[in-house]
Design an enzyme around this catalytic site. Sequence first.
Site, PDB file in Angstrom:
ATOM      1  N   GLU A 491      48.988  57.432  47.250  1.00 54.17           N
ATOM      2  CA  GLU A 491      49.629  57.644  45.592  1.00 54.17           C
ATOM      3  C   GLU A 491      48.977  56.837  44.871  1.00 54.17           C
ATOM      4  O   GLU A 491      47.450  56.793  43.783  1.00 54.17           O
ATOM      5  CB  GLU A 491      50.686  56.571  44.582  1.00 54.17           C
ATOM      6  CG  GLU A 491      51.999  57.171  45.066  1.00 54.17           C
ATOM      7  CD  GLU A 491      53.321  56.155  44.588  1.00 54.17           C
ATOM      8  OE1 GLU A 491      52.811  54.520  44.464  1.00 54.17           O
ATOM      9  OE2 GLU A 491      53.981  57.096  44.403  1.00 54.17           O
ATOM     10  N   GLN A 605      48.466  55.201  51.992  1.00 60.67           N
ATOM     11  CA  GLN A 605      49.386  54.479  52.902  1.00 60.67           C
ATOM     12  C   GLN A 605      49.925  56.017  53.744  1.00 60.67           C
ATOM     13  O   GLN A 605      48.992  57.076  52.905  1.00 60.67           O
ATOM     14  CB  GLN A 605      50.771  54.349  52.038  1.00 60.67           C
ATOM     15  CG  GLN A 605      50.912  55.837  51.566  1.00 60.67           C
ATOM     16  CD  GLN A 605      52.324  55.472  50.172  1.00 60.67           C
ATOM     17  OE1 GLN A 605      52.203  54.851  49.218  1.00 60.67           O
ATOM     18  NE2 GLN A 605      53.757  56.042  50.902  1.00 60.67           N
TER      19      GLN A 605
HETATM   20  C1  BGC Z   1      55.266  53.877  47.712  1.00 62.93           C
HETATM   21  C2  BGC Z   1      55.924  55.094  47.452  1.00 62.93           C
HETATM   22  C3  BGC Z   1      57.457  54.002  47.690  1.00 62.93           C
HETATM   23  C4  BGC Z   1      57.261  52.956  46.233  1.00 62.93           C
HETATM   24  C5  BGC Z   1      58.782  52.255  46.738  1.00 62.93           C
HETATM   25  C6  BGC Z   1      54.996  52.898  46.191  1.00 62.93           C
HETATM   26  O1  BGC Z   1      54.574  51.453  46.508  1.00 62.93           O
HETATM   27  O2  BGC Z   1      54.180  54.088  47.139  1.00 62.93           O
HETATM   28  O3  BGC Z   1      56.031  55.802  48.478  1.00 62.93           O
HETATM   29  O4  BGC Z   1      58.221  55.013  47.510  1.00 62.93           O
HETATM   30  O5  BGC Z   1      56.879  52.105  46.279  1.00 62.93           O
HETATM   31  O6  BGC Z   1      58.813  51.907  48.158  1.00 62.93           O
END
Ligand code: BGC
Length: 780
Positions: A491, A605
């Site tokens: 993200e 990630q």
């Molecule tokens: C992550 C997502 C994840 C969410 C809830 C975010 O920080 O980037 O991949 O689904 O957290 O765990």
Amino acid sequence: MKSYLKLDPWKIIEEGFHPELNRVSESIFSIGNGRIGQRANFEERYTGQTLQGNYVGGIYYPDRTRVGWWKNGYPEYFAKVLNAPNWIGIDIDIDGVQLDLAEWKVEKFRRVLHMREGYLERSFTVSKETGLKLNVNVQRIISLKRHETGAVRYSVLVEKGSGRFTFAPYIDADVLNEDANYGEKFWREVVRKKDESHPAGGYIVAATKKTDFHVGTAYVFQVSKNGVPVGEQAAFIEREQYVGHRVAVKADAGDRLELCKYAGIASSLNHEKKDVGPAAAAAAEAAAAAGFPGLLEEQAESWRERWRQADIVIEGDEAAQQGIRFNIFQLYQTYTGDDERLNIGPKGFTGEKYGGSTYWDTEAYCLPFYLATAPAEAGRKLLLYRYRHLPKAIENAARLGFTGGAALYPMVTMNGEECHNEWEITFEEIHRNGAIAFAIYYYCLYTGDYRYLADYGLEVLIGISRFWVQRVHWSEPRGRYVMHGVTGPNEYENNVNNNWYTNTLAVWCLKYSREVLSYVKKEAPEDFHKIRTRIGFDETVETKKWQHVIDNMYLPFDEERRIFLQQDGYLEKEQKTVAELDPSERPLNQHWSWDRILRSVFIKQADVLQGIFLFESQYDTDTIRRNFDFYEARTVHESSLSPCIHSILASRIGDIPRAYELYLRTSRLDLDDYNNEAAEGCHITSMAGTWMSVVMGFGGMRVRDDMQFRGGTLHLNPILPAAWTSFSFRIRFRNNTIRVTVDTESVMLENESGPVLPLMVYGKKESLPENGHLELSREH
Ligand code: BGC
């Protein structure tokens, strides 16, 4: 990183009072039973830093969306499992002075999470200028066996001085969510009542505004002085959204006062609305009849059973041992696998962040854990949760302009509706659809329950495939299908074109849907016919398009480095590695502007590596290594979901030191607060990733699809980190429960139940005899 907790194989221990870290401890020492759960808030009043958190699974409030700039397609609300009426509260006043650790001198303090037995304990010594000195011990449980029960034993030994102690156990429904978008209160009182059937008790029924869930929260209590019950004259106190009792006892030095408070928490998820109050009262009374020692014993018994199935034993490394047990403990406190209406919020019952809603985390991370450690129904329930949401996923896609039954599952949901409202995630982080399809594949492969495909799976897969073929478009210059405007798992970059992970997953979904289609048609033709009619599926036309996309999808690849490319243009970024970052700037998300993060090369990630993890059998070791080395060097692991995947791949390529380092990071993420955010709650879903990094990483467990639609074969390929003398885990696989122990010399497999099991160890065919074992030399 904070390391203020003591090491112990079965306990989490905070020694000494850390008021500045109280919110962190409140998260870490949370307790729950899969249905209700709460942060480790104090029972007595506390005016220091605290985040009150007490949650009832499935009871949520649709908090009106708040965004800076509205975009068409945004959901109207964000559903939150809200802070529920507080049942633990016990105000304590001594001669008009409130016991409050922020105001008293704290001489000793110890908080312990007893993971083996499943309870929370806090002991402290406090004194006041008045000369009063108290030794307090508090134990608290949320019962695994009695789904609607919690209990507290609050014991005060007067070490010095004397006074008139007034205890006020209460239920308070006037609670807030810190993250309420408009500062609104979410509860209204329906009933408040003194429980007539018991001398000292009462309840409140509160209802959530808008959703009108009813929750009854009841208490009964008993007070004793030096083991003798006191308090017949307890006075009932009530006001709007509050019921309690007040009981006064005189005590001198050497006296021990004890208050046991038993609570019942019943919701309209499981009872008629009119019955939730009496049901809660009945649960509280039944708990009182069992008594606190009885409840503790029951609790230890329930946990013994859980641990028997799910424990991982690591010898020679206490930090690693404590880490994995903490993860397993928190997972089973969050979801036990027996209610298909519930799911696993990323923070479970340990904080408000993520609202207790369901994310792709469940399918991508949690499913393998529950499949291997709980009866197969637990995994099936997680899948059915999404099956039931299919109509909403179709509505969701339609709202965004997709047609013909295309389904886009929400990024965040409580009841199937999308709750997330950042366009770059809500509309673009569509890879979640792929995780839901992959979960169907993995569930069937793991359990051999292929019937699931005809009953439920195929419909979901068709919906998802219909989405992918509309989401791609044909690029004339490339002569390929491309996918623009997406956000991959990383993200730290949005609105990219041709995210390799998403494109790869889309193609895989289409291929798998085709295979499932042929399978269901052949094995269950009548079911196939019914599905086709029900959803208006034009097999010839639709699958032709699917196949065209499968054959012509663009998957970015860098020829020079021979790696999969995270997305178009990734290599044009200024190439730096994490090693070049100033440690004081990490985590980046707490130090850099969002603009700087987005333009940087740093990856939040696992992204390409997430894809390699899912489809690992398609790649040789060199390919995995090249991609791992390239992307690991650029990944800051600022999502909890990241280090576990990297650890598994590091194990896969034989980089054991790196796998171990990443393992510690994932397993102790909250205990050592690597990302400086444990105060918001623990990272529950990634805890299943920690489990994977032991079982799939160091244990090398895989289920390989070598007998299409006839069940996969279990593979093991164990390695041992240098710091460990041995480790062992237990998995359920189909009709078998097997225990795997790896030490410096050998790999021992024990068939604890089930028939002869053919399996592959270090790439060789082996056979694990019924009731027998197999001992092999360790190869790596
Ligand atoms: C992550 C997502 C994840 C969410 C809830 C975010 O920080 O980037 O991949 O689904 O957290 O765990």
